[in-house]
Design a protein around this motif. Structure first.
Motif, mmCIF file in Angstrom:
data_model
loop_
_atom_site.group_PDB
_atom_site.id
_atom_site.type_symbol
_atom_site.label_atom_id
_atom_site.label_comp_id
_atom_site.label_asym_id
_atom_site.label_seq_id
_atom_site.Cartn_x
_atom_site.Cartn_y
_atom_site.Cartn_z
ATOM 1 N N PRO A 19 45.018 84.135 59.803
ATOM 2 C CA PRO A 19 45.593 85.356 59.237
ATOM 3 C C PRO A 19 47.110 85.343 59.192
ATOM 4 O O PRO A 19 47.713 85.928 58.307
ATOM 5 N N ASN A 20 47.730 84.669 60.123
ATOM 6 C CA ASN A 20 49.194 84.695 60.160
ATOM 7 C C ASN A 20 49.837 83.953 58.998
ATOM 8 O O ASN A 20 51.011 84.153 58.733
ATOM 9 N N VAL A 21 49.095 83.120 58.278
ATOM 10 C CA VAL A 21 49.662 82.424 57.124
ATOM 11 C C VAL A 21 50.108 83.442 56.076
ATOM 12 O O VAL A 21 51.217 83.370 55.556
ATOM 13 N N ALA A 73 54.310 87.000 53.648
ATOM 14 C CA ALA A 73 54.814 88.352 53.369
ATOM 15 C C ALA A 73 56.170 88.563 54.036
ATOM 16 O O ALA A 73 57.099 89.103 53.422
ATOM 17 N N GLN A 74 56.300 88.130 55.288
ATOM 18 C CA GLN A 74 57.573 88.307 55.986
ATOM 19 C C GLN A 74 58.670 87.466 55.332
ATOM 20 O O GLN A 74 59.810 87.923 55.184
ATOM 21 N N CYS A 75 58.345 86.270 54.926
ATOM 22 C CA CYS A 75 59.309 85.411 54.235
ATOM 23 C C CYS A 75 59.814 86.092 52.964
ATOM 24 O O CYS A 75 61.019 86.092 52.677
ATOM 25 N N MET A 76 58.900 86.674 52.213
ATOM 26 C CA MET A 76 59.288 87.377 50.982
ATOM 27 C C MET A 76 60.200 88.556 51.305
ATOM 28 O O MET A 76 61.229 88.761 50.652
ATOM 29 N N ARG A 77 59.852 89.320 52.343
ATOM 30 C CA ARG A 77 60.692 90.463 52.730
ATOM 31 C C ARG A 77 62.063 90.002 53.196
ATOM 32 O O ARG A 77 63.071 90.650 52.905
ATOM 33 N N GLY A 93 40.862 90.114 54.633
ATOM 34 C CA GLY A 93 39.919 89.811 53.566
ATOM 35 C C GLY A 93 40.454 90.074 52.175
ATOM 36 O O GLY A 93 39.753 89.910 51.196
ATOM 37 N N ASP A 94 41.707 90.504 52.074
ATOM 38 C CA ASP A 94 42.298 90.845 50.775
ATOM 39 C C ASP A 94 43.767 90.431 50.747
ATOM 40 O O ASP A 94 44.657 91.272 50.680
ATOM 41 N N PRO A 95 44.049 89.130 50.823
ATOM 42 C CA PRO A 95 45.443 88.699 50.865
ATOM 43 C C PRO A 95 46.238 89.052 49.617
ATOM 44 O O PRO A 95 47.450 89.222 49.678
ATOM 45 N N SER A 96 45.555 89.213 48.502
ATOM 46 C CA SER A 96 46.301 89.522 47.286
ATOM 47 C C SER A 96 46.818 90.954 47.274
ATOM 48 O O SER A 96 47.616 91.320 46.411
ATOM 49 N N ALA A 97 46.407 91.768 48.252
ATOM 50 C CA ALA A 97 46.903 93.147 48.333
ATOM 51 C C ALA A 97 48.416 93.183 48.498
ATOM 52 O O ALA A 97 49.059 94.164 48.143
ATOM 53 N N MET A 98 48.988 92.101 48.994
ATOM 54 C CA MET A 98 50.442 92.104 49.189
ATOM 55 C C MET A 98 51.199 92.062 47.860
ATOM 56 O O MET A 98 52.404 92.235 47.839
ATOM 57 N N TYR A 99 50.492 91.882 46.746
ATOM 58 C CA TYR A 99 51.145 91.892 45.436
ATOM 59 C C TYR A 99 51.050 93.254 44.755
ATOM 60 O O TYR A 99 51.639 93.451 43.702
ATOM 61 N N ALA A 133 55.613 77.662 49.692
ATOM 62 C CA ALA A 133 55.154 76.490 50.440
ATOM 63 C C ALA A 133 54.279 76.894 51.626
ATOM 64 O O ALA A 133 53.416 76.128 52.058
ATOM 65 N N ILE A 134 54.489 78.101 52.132
ATOM 66 C CA ILE A 134 53.674 78.586 53.251
ATOM 67 C C ILE A 134 52.205 78.636 52.850
ATOM 68 O O ILE A 134 51.315 78.405 53.661
ATOM 69 N N LEU A 135 51.940 78.915 51.581
ATOM 70 C CA LEU A 135 50.568 79.042 51.092
ATOM 71 C C LEU A 135 49.996 77.736 50.543
ATOM 72 O O LEU A 135 48.839 77.701 50.141
#
Length: 150
Positions: free
Chosen positions: A29-31, A36-40, A52-58, A77-79
């Motif tokens: 989960p931390n990936v 998200a933190q990198c983007m912020r 279960g919904d990683p795309s929610a961050m978009y 690169a994290i992903l």
């Protein structure tokens, strides 16, 4: 890297595809939190992904903005390992995911959202770069179609 993160987004398309998050293939989960933190840290305000919904961050994020693209070039690169692992899925699982994507495309069309047939792995995601999840009509159609193909 923008294309890389959008590939992950398309693969999970708002968490509507159950095959995206099997326990066997789910990344730590931390990936997603790290991404998200990198983007912020680079000025792009993305929410934490939901389990279960990683795309929610978009959601609500202008993924076509220069700021997003710049941050994603650094953070994508994290992903990278997530995408590589998904490419190693067995043929039956890939077939099932394609069937779910086709059902989702059919449902979206029934809701008035024009999308091409999905092509897994293409640049811009399975439906290409034209699916604007931030558009209210598209977002509503995605919610309506959440169970398509299941």
């Amino acid at each position: 890297m923008f294309r890389l993160s959008m590939l992950v987004t398309a693969a999970c398309l708002a968490g509507f595809l159950t095959a995206c998050t099997t326990e066997e293939q789910a990344p730590p989960p931390n990936v997603y939190l790290q991404y998200a933190q990198c983007m912020r840290d680079r000025g792009v305000q993305v929410p934490d992904p939901r389990p279960g919904d990683p795309s929610a961050m978009y959601e609500g994020v202008d993924t076509a903005s220069p700021a997003f693209e710049s941050a994603d070039r650094t953070c994508g690169a994290i992903l990278a390992n997530v995408v590589q692992e998904r490419q190693k899925q067995d043929p039956e699982q890939l077939k099932h995911q394609q069937e779910e994507l086709l059902a989702l495309a059919k449902c979206l069309r029934e809701q008035g959202i024009e999308v091409p047939d999905p092509v897994p792995g293409q640049a811009g995601g399975a439906f290409g770069p034209g699916l604007d999840r931030n558009d209210p009509a598209t977002a509503e159609a995605l919610k309506t179609c959440a169970t398509a193909g299941k």
